[in-house]
Design a protein around this motif. Structure first.
Motif, PDB file in Angstrom:
ATOM      1  N   GLN A  58       0.847  -1.173  -0.094  1.00  0.00           N
ATOM      2  CA  GLN A  58       0.328  -0.007   0.334  1.00  0.00           C
ATOM      3  C   GLN A  58       0.734   1.528  -0.219  1.00  0.00           C
ATOM      4  O   GLN A  58       2.481   1.297   0.770  1.00  0.00           O
ATOM      5  N   VAL A  59       0.787   2.535  -1.016  1.00  0.00           N
ATOM      6  CA  VAL A  59       1.701   3.289  -1.051  1.00  0.00           C
ATOM      7  C   VAL A  59       0.408   4.494  -0.710  1.00  0.00           C
ATOM      8  O   VAL A  59      -0.474   5.344  -1.436  1.00  0.00           O
ATOM      9  N   ARG A  60       1.285   5.183   0.107  1.00  0.00           N
ATOM     10  CA  ARG A  60      -0.012   6.533   0.504  1.00  0.00           C
ATOM     11  C   ARG A  60       0.752   7.609   0.483  1.00  0.00           C
ATOM     12  O   ARG A  60       2.291   7.064   1.196  1.00  0.00           O
ATOM     13  N   PRO A  61       0.230   8.370   0.264  1.00  0.00           N
ATOM     14  CA  PRO A  61       1.338  10.040   1.274  1.00  0.00           C
ATOM     15  C   PRO A  61       1.779  10.725   2.206  1.00  0.00           C
ATOM     16  O   PRO A  61       0.899   9.859   3.012  1.00  0.00           O
ATOM     17  N   ASP A 133       5.760  15.034   8.142  1.00  0.00           N
ATOM     18  CA  ASP A 133       6.814  15.515   8.614  1.00  0.00           C
ATOM     19  C   ASP A 133       7.446  17.022   8.398  1.00  0.00           C
ATOM     20  O   ASP A 133       8.211  18.036   8.681  1.00  0.00           O
ATOM     21  N   GLY A 134       7.188  17.855   7.115  1.00  0.00           N
ATOM     22  CA  GLY A 134       7.454  18.727   6.764  1.00  0.00           C
ATOM     23  C   GLY A 134       8.928  18.574   5.438  1.00  0.00           C
ATOM     24  O   GLY A 134       9.588  19.819   5.462  1.00  0.00           O
ATOM     25  N   ILE A 135      10.108  17.288   5.991  1.00  0.00           N
ATOM     26  CA  ILE A 135      11.013  17.100   5.957  1.00  0.00           C
ATOM     27  C   ILE A 135      10.758  16.451   4.246  1.00  0.00           C
ATOM     28  O   ILE A 135      10.425  15.633   4.317  1.00  0.00           O
ATOM     29  N   ALA A 136      11.985  17.187   3.398  1.00  0.00           N
ATOM     30  CA  ALA A 136      12.617  16.485   2.043  1.00  0.00           C
ATOM     31  C   ALA A 136      12.973  15.235   2.773  1.00  0.00           C
ATOM     32  O   ALA A 136      14.189  15.499   3.482  1.00  0.00           O
ATOM     33  N   GLU A 137      12.466  13.956   2.041  1.00  0.00           N
ATOM     34  CA  GLU A 137      13.345  12.405   1.953  1.00  0.00           C
ATOM     35  C   GLU A 137      13.577  11.681   1.639  1.00  0.00           C
ATOM     36  O   GLU A 137      12.017  11.749   0.605  1.00  0.00           O
ATOM     37  N   ALA A 173       5.176   7.941   0.818  1.00  0.00           N
ATOM     38  CA  ALA A 173       5.544   8.810   0.175  1.00  0.00           C
ATOM     39  C   ALA A 173       6.028   9.999   0.093  1.00  0.00           C
ATOM     40  O   ALA A 173       5.287  10.929   0.711  1.00  0.00           O
ATOM     41  N   ASN A 174       7.189  10.471   0.241  1.00  0.00           N
ATOM     42  CA  ASN A 174       7.415  12.065  -0.205  1.00  0.00           C
ATOM     43  C   ASN A 174       6.786  12.504  -0.460  1.00  0.00           C
ATOM     44  O   ASN A 174       6.577  12.737  -2.032  1.00  0.00           O
ATOM     45  N   ASP A 175       6.463  13.729   0.548  1.00  0.00           N
ATOM     46  CA  ASP A 175       5.767  14.616  -0.916  1.00  0.00           C
ATOM     47  C   ASP A 175       6.203  16.546  -0.277  1.00  0.00           C
ATOM     48  O   ASP A 175       5.785  17.502  -0.281  1.00  0.00           O
ATOM     49  N   ASP A 176       7.639  16.120   0.159  1.00  0.00           N
ATOM     50  CA  ASP A 176       7.938  17.446   0.828  1.00  0.00           C
ATOM     51  C   ASP A 176       9.011  18.126   0.075  1.00  0.00           C
ATOM     52  O   ASP A 176      10.356  17.212  -0.366  1.00  0.00           O
ATOM     53  N   LEU A 276      17.603  14.984  -1.480  1.00  0.00           N
ATOM     54  CA  LEU A 276      17.221  14.478  -2.587  1.00  0.00           C
ATOM     55  C   LEU A 276      18.484  14.377  -3.619  1.00  0.00           C
ATOM     56  O   LEU A 276      19.090  15.213  -3.795  1.00  0.00           O
ATOM     57  N   LEU A 277      18.124  13.766  -4.422  1.00  0.00           N
ATOM     58  CA  LEU A 277      19.217  13.488  -5.655  1.00  0.00           C
ATOM     59  C   LEU A 277      18.418  13.989  -7.129  1.00  0.00           C
ATOM     60  O   LEU A 277      17.409  13.295  -6.901  1.00  0.00           O
TER      61      LEU A 277
END
Length: 441
Positions: A58-61, A133-137, A173-176, A276-277
């Motif tokens: 299951q994939v969720r944002p 969490d507002g963190i890009a990861e 899934a990261n959304d930040d 991120l790359l």
């Protein structure tokens, strides 16, 4: 607790029952908590049940919204573990409950460590909620894995087949959007150092640092060889507070071989958490310092040919190549003289002597047609450059007679019963007799 002697036997019995009841109520939460962790399933169980997850992924944002996945446990104490890259209590929350019990009343899983047991129920819900969490990861995962029963014989089985696996994978899934690292292509003349620019879109602040690994390689579409054309290397870049740019340097090797430009690859990997790359792969170009052969083309000594013969072109490489050259030549025509398959892209091999000939066969037909031409043009390729004289043309002459023009004229006036005469004239006169079978010549 003391009971006055003056009280009746009934009163003493009532007070004793009251004390037993109060003690049961006080100890009930402790018993309920133990049952939640290690349930004693007293209901009717489905012995020999196969358990697993019907939907294994299951994939969720990353949103603060709960969801759940259910499995049939048949009122059995099915054991499970919790793992994955996400951190319980920081990245997500996990609860478990029997069917019909919602999020608010579901039992929280407070630690990912250890083996756990589902509540006693025919169907169990695994509730989960990721934290925004507002963190890009990188995307994070939670793995809920069902374990085999330890009893003999087993009360349930975990078949772990592709359509019914033992592990449920939850992907958050990261959304930040956040800082990203990129590396740019670079090149140098052989023997020099190739310097690649690595860029961080947002500089660290305070005492924070950002790191990323890098390494050279020769991929399947690269022509440079590590140890021969360049020195293989790897390392780690560290961005301090306020820094957004770093560089990677790779040493190349000079040689005395006439060759085309060669390439290798530099790849970024393993960035700091939250980074991120972007463009993580760069192409390094090693430019040759030996002059490449220049290929020119010219029509052979006979620039005009007749249909049925060959149109010949000479290709010359200057200076002569150190190895055979494969040159791409495109052949076109005006008119319809070349044999089938003779036009289009052709490959010509120029040997060490530096010269090769390309012959184009011409059809020999009986059709009178205008003269035409055949053109050969050198295309770009590996190991050579194209001269300004990159195209040559041979004129093709038609060798068929021009069909005579036939006219007809009537004779003098005749009377009935006589013979009418007509005169047919061919201009110019044909080289051989022409006419329909059975007609006069």
């Amino acid at each position: 607790m003391s009971i006055p002697a003056s009280q009746s036997c009934r009163d003493r019995i009532s007070r004793a029952a009251f004390c037993v009841l109060m003690a049961f109520l006080v100890l009930l939460p402790l018993g309920a908590q133990a049952t939640a962790e290690t349930p004693k399933c007293r209901g009717r169980a489905v012995s020999g049940l196969n358990v697993g997850f019907p939907i294994p992924k299951q994939v969720r944002p990353e949103v603060n919204r709960q969801s759940h996945k259910d499995i049939i446990t048949g009122n059995l104490p099915v054991r499970f573990t919790v793992g994955g890259t996400a951190t319980l209590g920081i990245d997500y929350e996990l609860r478990v409950s029997p069917t019909g019990v919602g999020w608010d009343n579901a039992r929280p899983i407070t630690t990912a460590a250890g083996v756990k047991t589902v509540p006693c129920a025919m169907t169990v819900y695994f509730w989960y909620r990721s934290f925004d969490d507002g963190i890009a990861e990188e995307d994070e995962t939670v793995l809920i894995t069902l374990l085999d029963d330890t009893k003999t014989p087993p009360r349930y089985f975990v078949p772990d087949v592709p359509h019914f696996p033992r592990t449920l994978t939850l992907v958050f899934a990261n959304d930040d959007p956040g800082p990203a690292l990129s590396i740019a292509d670079a090149g140098v003349v052989e023997g020099g150092d190739v310097t690649f620019s690595v860029t961080l879109s947002m500089a660290p602040t305070g005492t924070d640092t950002v790191t990323v690994d890098w390494a050279t390689s020769s991929e399947s579409d690269d022509s440079a060889v590590a140890g021969t054309d360049y020195t293989a290397a790897s390392g780690t870049l560290t961005f301090q507070a306020g820094e957004t740019g770093k560089s990677v340097t790779v040493r190349t090797t000079a040689d005395a071989v006439r060759e085309a430009d060669e390439t290798f690859t530099v790849t970024l990997s393993n960035p700091s958490i939250g980074i991120l790359l972007g463009d993580a792969v760069a192409r390094g170009t090693i430019k040759t310092d030996e002059p490449l052969p220049v290929v020119a083309i010219a029509a052979a000594s006979q620039a005009t040919v007749t249909e049925g013969s060959k149109a010949s072109f000479t290709l010359t490489a200057t200076p002569t190549p150190a190895a055979q050259l494969t040159v791409s030549v495109t052949v076109g025509q005006s008119g319809d003289f070349a044999t089938a398959g003779a036009t289009g892209v052709r490959s010509v091999t120029i040997p060490l002597s530096g010269s090769a000939q390309l012959d184009i066969d011409m059809e020999n037909d009986d059709t009178d047609e205008p003269d035409g031409a055949v053109t050969a043009t050198v295309g770009t390729g590996q190991g050579y450059t194209v001269a300004s004289a990159s195209s040559a043309t041979a004129t093709v002459s038609d060798n068929d007679d021009t069909p005579p023009v036939v006219s007809i004229a009537g004779g003098s006036e005749i009377t009935e019963g006589g013979t009418a005469s007509f005169t047919l004239t061919a201009t110019p006169a044909p080289s051989r007799a022409r006419g329909r079978p059975g007609c006069g010549r």
